[in-house]
Design an enzyme around this catalytic site. Structure first.
Site, PDB file in Angstrom:
ATOM      1  CB  SER A  24      -0.924   0.008   1.222  1.00 60.74           C
ATOM      2  OG  SER A  24      -1.880  -1.021   1.154  1.00 60.74           O
ATOM      3  NE  ARG A  47       1.714   5.850   9.522  1.00 59.75           N
ATOM      4  CZ  ARG A  47       1.169   4.666   9.761  1.00 59.75           C
ATOM      5  NH1 ARG A  47      -0.142   4.522   9.684  1.00 59.75           N
ATOM      6  NH2 ARG A  47       1.918   3.633  10.076  1.00 59.75           N
ATOM      7  CG  HIS A  50      -2.625   3.830   4.100  1.00 53.97           C
ATOM      8  ND1 HIS A  50      -3.031   3.406   5.350  1.00 53.97           N
ATOM      9  CD2 HIS A  50      -2.490   2.708   3.352  1.00 53.97           C
ATOM     10  CE1 HIS A  50      -3.143   2.089   5.349  1.00 53.97           C
ATOM     11  NE2 HIS A  50      -2.819   1.630   4.155  1.00 53.97           N
TER      12      HIS A  50
END
Length: 221
Positions: A24, A47, A50
């Site tokens: 990812s 992040r 994500h």
């Protein structure tokens, strides 16, 4: 008691947790450009992408150059984390917090409904006023209500203690974009230079905000 059995495989997909995690982040770095962000903010941006599933988020991120250093130092020194919603608090990974930092949300405090009614504002905004005794040097994470971010800034303009850093990512169609533009302009308009990260426009949310905090809490990805 029946014995559980995994169903037969009918789809081709990756189901190894660590492999999913690694790939990812690799995919995000292949597809996104982090040009224009402070060099130490890349992991924060990764992040947040994500947490949102949106690679194009990076182009709308605004990161104060002092954000990472200020937030990470505050957290290492044990600063509390103040959130506008329980969803934000629940998204914070406790094991990443460097000093067992307390995560506080006052939305369910018994004083909140009365304050909201008296001030003709949202309960989320009213709850922000209860942050004041904990605000000095705290890390603020707003991922839900634009009114919470506006209320915080009004408190700061009126002389409330300054937090170490603000993750300001409220989501929505009414006031979200405007509140975040006000955060970006807070230093120029009012001389209040608090390190922050925000995302321009209507996007935001609890997952995005807590993802930013998780990145700031620990250098390791």
């Amino acid at each position: 008691m029946s014995t559980l059995a995994r169903p037969g495989r009918h789809y081709d997909y990756v189901d190894d947790g660590p492999a999913i995690y690694v790939e990812s982040f690799a995919t995000i770095r292949r597809e996104a450009s982090f040009a224009g962000l402070p060099a130490d903010a890349e992991k924060v941006a990764v992040r947040m992408v994500h947490g949102s599933g949106q690679v194009d988020l990076v182009r709308d991120l605004v990161v104060h150059p002092g954000l990472v250093g200020a937030a990470r130092t505050a957290l290492m020194m044990g600063a509390p984390i103040l959130t506008d919603a329980r969803m934000v608090a629940m998204g914070i990974t406790a094991s990443r917090l460097p000093a067992g930092n307390e995560v506080r949300c006052f939305l369910t405090d018994e004083r909140v409904p009365g304050l909201a009614a008296a001030w003709s504002t949202t309960r989320t905004a009213a709850a922000v006023s209860l942050w004041e005794p904990y605000l000095d040097g705290a890390v603020v994470v707003i991922g839900n209500a634009p009114t919470a971010l506006f209320h915080l800034m009004e408190m700061l303009i009126e002389g409330a203690p300054r937090p170490a850093a603000v993750i300001g990512c409220p989501v929505g169609f009414i006031g979200a974009a405007e509140s975040k533009e006000a955060l970006v302009a807070l230093a120029d308009d009012h001389g209040i230079d608090v390190p922050y990260v925000t995302v321009r426009g209507r996007r935001g949310g609890s997952a995005m905000a807590s993802s930013a905090l998780n990145a700031l809490a620990q250098e390791q990805e």
